[in-house]
Design an enzyme around this catalytic site. Structure first.
Site, PDB file in Angstrom:
ATOM      1  N   CYS A  80       0.876  -1.176   0.000  1.00  0.00           N
ATOM      2  CA  CYS A  80       0.000   0.000   0.000  1.00  0.00           C
ATOM      3  C   CYS A  80       0.912   1.224   0.000  1.00  0.00           C
ATOM      4  O   CYS A  80       2.032   1.155  -0.485  1.00  0.00           O
ATOM      5  CB  CYS A  80      -0.964  -0.027   1.188  1.00  0.00           C
ATOM      6  N   LYS A  81       0.469   2.319   0.556  1.00  0.00           N
ATOM      7  CA  LYS A  81       1.284   3.544   0.562  1.00  0.00           C
ATOM      8  C   LYS A  81       2.466   3.428   1.521  1.00  0.00           C
ATOM      9  O   LYS A  81       3.605   3.693   1.150  1.00  0.00           O
ATOM     10  CB  LYS A  81       0.426   4.753   0.919  1.00  0.00           C
TER      11      LYS A  81
END
Length: 127
Positions: A80-81
């Site tokens: 993810c981020k």
């Protein structure tokens, strides 16, 4: 006492396998399915080469429909981020019975900061 999202991520990370961005780079082009669990607009802004976008909110519903993902031992690597959503997603997939699940420590931000390759839709490559 209520738990925070941070508490949930810390607990998830204690039960999953995290790998570094450099280790994740070694999975490019392999049989490991790279899964970007970010939202579609984040994916469109840039993603790991070969990654598919299966947002965390729909992951459990969408993954079984991906080619080759009907087996419990299919190799999966999530990101993810910054790694929180991927850790929670990895924990969830393990609870579904997937046995070869990894999450990338530091997420896309760490990948990009390391100068590793990023695909951006709309860019033309002449390599």
């Amino acid at each position: 006492m209520l738990k925070t999202a941070h508490d949930l991520v810390v607990a998830a990370k204690a039960t999953i396998t995290e790998i570094s961005p450099e280790q994740a780079r070694g999975l490019l082009g392999s049989s490991t399915l790279l899964i970007d669990v970010r939202e579609p607009h984040e994916y469109q802004a840039g993603h790991l080469p070969g990654a598919v976008n299966l947002p965390r909110g729909m992951l459990e519903f969408m993954l079984p429909n991906q080619p080759g993902c009907q087996s419990a031992d299919v190799p999966l690597m999530l990101y993810c981020k910054t790694s929180g959503r991927a850790a929670l997603a990895a924990q969830s997939l393990q609870s579904l019975g997937y046995t070869d699940v990894k999450s990338m420590a530091g997420g896309f931000d760490a990948w990009a900061a390391a100068g590793l390759p990023v695909n951006k839709p709309g860019e033309t490559s002449f390599d």
